[in-house]
Scaffold this motif. Structure first.
Motif, short mmCIF file in Angstrom:
data_model
loop_
_atom_site.label_atom_id
_atom_site.label_comp_id
_atom_site.label_asym_id
_atom_site.label_seq_id
_atom_site.Cartn_x
_atom_site.Cartn_y
_atom_site.Cartn_z
N UNK A 167 0.84 -1.21 0.00
CA UNK A 167 0.00 0.00 0.00
C UNK A 167 0.87 1.25 0.00
N UNK A 168 1.88 1.26 0.88
CA UNK A 168 2.76 2.43 0.98
C UNK A 168 3.60 2.63 -0.28
N UNK A 169 3.87 1.56 -0.99
CA UNK A 169 4.67 1.70 -2.22
C UNK A 169 3.79 2.00 -3.43
N UNK A 170 2.48 1.95 -3.26
CA UNK A 170 1.57 2.23 -4.36
C UNK A 170 1.34 1.06 -5.29
N UNK A 171 1.82 -0.12 -4.91
CA UNK A 171 1.67 -1.30 -5.76
C UNK A 171 0.31 -1.98 -5.56
N UNK A 172 -0.39 -1.60 -4.50
CA UNK A 172 -1.73 -2.11 -4.21
C UNK A 172 -2.61 -0.92 -3.88
N UNK A 173 -3.84 -0.95 -4.32
CA UNK A 173 -4.79 0.12 -4.04
C UNK A 173 -5.39 -0.06 -2.65
N UNK A 174 -5.69 1.04 -2.01
CA UNK A 174 -6.30 1.05 -0.69
C UNK A 174 -7.81 0.91 -0.84
N UNK A 175 -8.39 -0.14 -0.23
CA UNK A 175 -9.84 -0.30 -0.34
C UNK A 175 -10.54 0.57 0.71
N UNK A 176 -11.82 0.77 0.52
CA UNK A 176 -12.59 1.70 1.35
C UNK A 176 -12.64 1.26 2.81
N UNK A 177 -12.69 -0.04 3.07
CA UNK A 177 -12.73 -0.51 4.46
C UNK A 177 -11.43 -0.18 5.19
N UNK A 178 -10.33 -0.41 4.55
CA UNK A 178 -9.04 -0.10 5.19
C UNK A 178 -8.82 1.41 5.29
N UNK A 179 -9.30 2.14 4.31
CA UNK A 179 -9.24 3.59 4.37
C UNK A 179 -10.01 4.09 5.59
N UNK A 180 -11.17 3.53 5.82
CA UNK A 180 -11.98 3.90 6.98
C UNK A 180 -11.25 3.56 8.27
N UNK A 181 -10.66 2.37 8.35
CA UNK A 181 -9.91 1.98 9.55
C UNK A 181 -8.73 2.92 9.81
N UNK A 182 -8.03 3.29 8.75
CA UNK A 182 -6.91 4.22 8.90
C UNK A 182 -7.38 5.59 9.39
N UNK A 183 -8.47 6.07 8.84
CA UNK A 183 -9.01 7.36 9.27
C UNK A 183 -9.38 7.31 10.75
N UNK A 184 -9.98 6.22 11.19
CA UNK A 184 -10.32 6.07 12.61
C UNK A 184 -9.05 5.99 13.46
N UNK A 185 -8.11 5.20 13.02
CA UNK A 185 -6.87 5.02 13.77
C UNK A 185 -6.14 6.34 13.97
N UNK A 186 -6.01 7.11 12.91
CA UNK A 186 -5.29 8.38 12.97
C UNK A 186 -6.17 9.54 13.45
N UNK A 187 -7.47 9.26 13.60
CA UNK A 187 -8.45 10.30 13.99
C UNK A 187 -8.42 11.46 12.99
N UNK A 188 -8.50 11.08 11.72
CA UNK A 188 -8.49 12.04 10.63
C UNK A 188 -9.66 11.78 9.69
N UNK A 189 -9.93 12.72 8.84
CA UNK A 189 -10.93 12.55 7.80
C UNK A 189 -10.36 11.68 6.69
N UNK A 190 -11.23 10.89 6.09
CA UNK A 190 -10.84 10.12 4.91
C UNK A 190 -10.33 11.07 3.83
N UNK A 191 -10.96 12.23 3.73
CA UNK A 191 -10.56 13.22 2.73
C UNK A 191 -9.11 13.65 2.91
N UNK A 192 -8.66 13.76 4.15
CA UNK A 192 -7.27 14.15 4.39
C UNK A 192 -6.32 13.08 3.88
N UNK A 193 -6.65 11.83 4.13
CA UNK A 193 -5.78 10.73 3.71
C UNK A 193 -5.67 10.66 2.19
N UNK A 194 -6.79 10.86 1.52
CA UNK A 194 -6.75 10.77 0.05
C UNK A 194 -6.43 12.11 -0.61
#
Length: 70
Positions: A35-62
Motif C-alpha cells: 500500500x505504501x509503495x503504491x503497488x496495491x490500491x487502498x480499499x474503502x474498508x481499510x481507508x476507513x480503519x486508517x481514518x479512525x486510527x489516525x483520527x483524521x478525515x478520509x478526505x485528508x488521507x486521500x
C-alpha cells in the motif's frame, strides 16, 4: 501528495512501524508495504480503519477537498 506518500508520512509522524499499522488493519506487514509503495490500491474498508486510527478525515488521507456545502 498521493495516497501512498500520505500513508508513509502519517505512519512516520506517529513513529510507528509498518508492522504496527498492518496489525491495526488486520493484514500482513508485506501487504501494508505494498500500500505504501503504491503497488496495491487502498480499499474503502481499510481507508476507513486508517481514518479512525489516525483520527483524521478520509478526505485528508486521500488528499481531496470535498465541495463546499451551499
Amino acid at each position: 501528495m498521493n495516497v501512498p506518500e500520505r500513508l508513509r508520512q502519517l505512519r512516520k509522524k506517529k513513529g510507528l512501524t509498518q508492522q504496527e499499522i498492518a496489525e491495526q488493519l488486520h493484514m500482513s506487514q508485506n501487504a501494508y508495504s505494498l500500500l505504501e509503495s503504491g503497488k496495491t490500491k487502498l480499499d474503502i474498508q481499510r481507508l476507513h480503519l486508517l481514518a479512525q486510527f489516525y483520527k483524521l478525515s478520509i478526505y485528508y488521507i486521500i488528499d481531496y477537498l470535498p465541495p463546499e456545502k451551499k
